[in-house]
Design a protein around this motif. Structure first.
Motif, PDB file in Angstrom:
ATOM      1  N   LEU A   5     -22.418  -3.584  61.091  1.00 12.23           N
ATOM      2  CA  LEU A   5     -23.521  -3.449  62.057  1.00 12.23           C
ATOM      3  C   LEU A   5     -24.873  -3.647  61.386  1.00 12.23           C
ATOM      4  O   LEU A   5     -25.765  -4.286  61.947  1.00 12.23           O
ATOM      5  CB  LEU A   5     -23.460  -2.080  62.739  1.00 12.23           C
ATOM      6  N   ASP A   6     -25.026  -3.094  60.192  1.00  4.35           N
ATOM      7  CA  ASP A   6     -26.283  -3.272  59.459  1.00  4.35           C
ATOM      8  C   ASP A   6     -26.544  -4.748  59.189  1.00  4.35           C
ATOM      9  O   ASP A   6     -27.657  -5.234  59.382  1.00  4.35           O
ATOM     10  CB  ASP A   6     -26.237  -2.489  58.153  1.00  4.35           C
ATOM     11  N   THR A   7     -25.527  -5.465  58.776  1.00  5.68           N
ATOM     12  CA  THR A   7     -25.694  -6.884  58.487  1.00  5.68           C
ATOM     13  C   THR A   7     -25.973  -7.678  59.757  1.00  5.68           C
ATOM     14  O   THR A   7     -26.823  -8.568  59.761  1.00  5.68           O
ATOM     15  CB  THR A   7     -24.442  -7.438  57.787  1.00  5.68           C
ATOM     16  N   ILE A   8     -25.298  -7.361  60.832  1.00  6.31           N
ATOM     17  CA  ILE A   8     -25.524  -8.074  62.090  1.00  6.31           C
ATOM     18  C   ILE A   8     -26.945  -7.859  62.593  1.00  6.31           C
ATOM     19  O   ILE A   8     -27.639  -8.810  62.955  1.00  6.31           O
ATOM     20  CB  ILE A   8     -24.489  -7.641  63.146  1.00  6.31           C
ATOM     21  N   PHE A   9     -27.397  -6.608  62.604  1.00  3.39           N
ATOM     22  CA  PHE A   9     -28.756  -6.354  63.084  1.00  3.39           C
ATOM     23  C   PHE A   9     -29.806  -6.881  62.109  1.00  3.39           C
ATOM     24  O   PHE A   9     -30.887  -7.295  62.528  1.00  3.39           O
ATOM     25  CB  PHE A   9     -28.964  -4.872  63.381  1.00  3.39           C
ATOM     26  N   GLY A  10     -29.489  -6.894  60.811  1.00  2.00           N
ATOM     27  CA  GLY A  10     -30.383  -7.542  59.854  1.00  2.00           C
ATOM     28  C   GLY A  10     -30.468  -9.038  60.096  1.00  2.00           C
ATOM     29  O   GLY A  10     -31.533  -9.636  59.967  1.00  2.00           O
ATOM     30  N   GLY A  11     -29.341  -9.650  60.462  1.00  2.00           N
ATOM     31  CA  GLY A  11     -29.341 -11.075  60.796  1.00  2.00           C
ATOM     32  C   GLY A  11     -30.132 -11.377  62.058  1.00  2.00           C
ATOM     33  O   GLY A  11     -30.868 -12.365  62.119  1.00  2.00           O
ATOM     34  N   ILE A  12     -29.991 -10.515  63.059  1.00  2.00           N
ATOM     35  CA  ILE A  12     -30.780 -10.694  64.291  1.00  2.00           C
ATOM     36  C   ILE A  12     -32.261 -10.564  63.980  1.00  2.00           C
ATOM     37  O   ILE A  12     -33.085 -11.349  64.454  1.00  2.00           O
ATOM     38  CB  ILE A  12     -30.329  -9.683  65.363  1.00  2.00           C
ATOM     39  N   ARG A  13     -32.599  -9.564  63.163  1.00  2.00           N
ATOM     40  CA  ARG A  13     -34.000  -9.370  62.783  1.00  2.00           C
ATOM     41  C   ARG A  13     -34.540 -10.593  62.054  1.00  2.00           C
ATOM     42  O   ARG A  13     -35.621 -11.079  62.375  1.00  2.00           O
ATOM     43  CB  ARG A  13     -34.127  -8.132  61.897  1.00  2.00           C
ATOM     44  N   SER A  14     -33.797 -11.108  61.069  1.00  2.00           N
ATOM     45  CA  SER A  14     -34.279 -12.266  60.322  1.00  2.00           C
ATOM     46  C   SER A  14     -34.343 -13.506  61.211  1.00  2.00           C
ATOM     47  O   SER A  14     -35.224 -14.348  61.042  1.00  2.00           O
ATOM     48  CB  SER A  14     -33.415 -12.520  59.094  1.00  2.00           C
ATOM     49  N   PHE A  15     -33.442 -13.624  62.191  1.00  2.00           N
ATOM     50  CA  PHE A  15     -33.505 -14.742  63.131  1.00  2.00           C
ATOM     51  C   PHE A  15     -34.778 -14.665  63.961  1.00  2.00           C
ATOM     52  O   PHE A  15     -35.459 -15.669  64.166  1.00  2.00           O
ATOM     53  CB  PHE A  15     -32.273 -14.742  64.036  1.00  2.00           C
TER      54      PHE A  15
END
Length: 115
Positions: free
Chosen positions: A38-48
């Protein structure tokens, strides 16, 4: 765009249809893996949303964070110390931080769109 949504729907349907239980001794590892994912997914959304997304960083972060956190849980279990709690706290803080930044970005774009 549709592939992650289809994967989520298929995963939910399979999860609800199968009666599969995680053994109690592996529950700390599963909680770590879930939080790391979840941390990686939301970090990816944030960076996107910040237009800085890099798929190599995303994938390496996903696997490194998951393996490192699982390693902490394993070593802690071997030593009789709840080290997985440190990873849970760290991932929890990062998760809520990413959600806060995502919320701010989406709201600022939504407010600027109305003007």
């Amino acid at each position: 765009m549709w592939l992650p949504l289809i994967g989520l729907i298929v995963g939910l349907v399979v999860g609800f249809l199968l009666d599969w239980r995680v053994p109690q001794e592996y529950s700390s590892y599963l909680s770590i893996a879930l939080l790391a994912g979840l941390d990686t997914i939301f970090g990816g959304i944030r960076s996107f949303l910040e237009r800085t997304f890099n798929v190599r960083i995303f994938l390496s972060g996903f696997f490194f964070n998951t393996l490192f956190a699982a390693g902490l849980a394993f070593i802690g279990g071997f030593l009789g110390i709840d080290l997985y709690l440190a990873a849970i706290v760290a991932f929890g803080v990062r998760l809520f931080n990413n959600l806060a930044v995502i919320r701010r970005i989406v709201l600022s774009r939504w407010i600027n769109q109305e003007e």
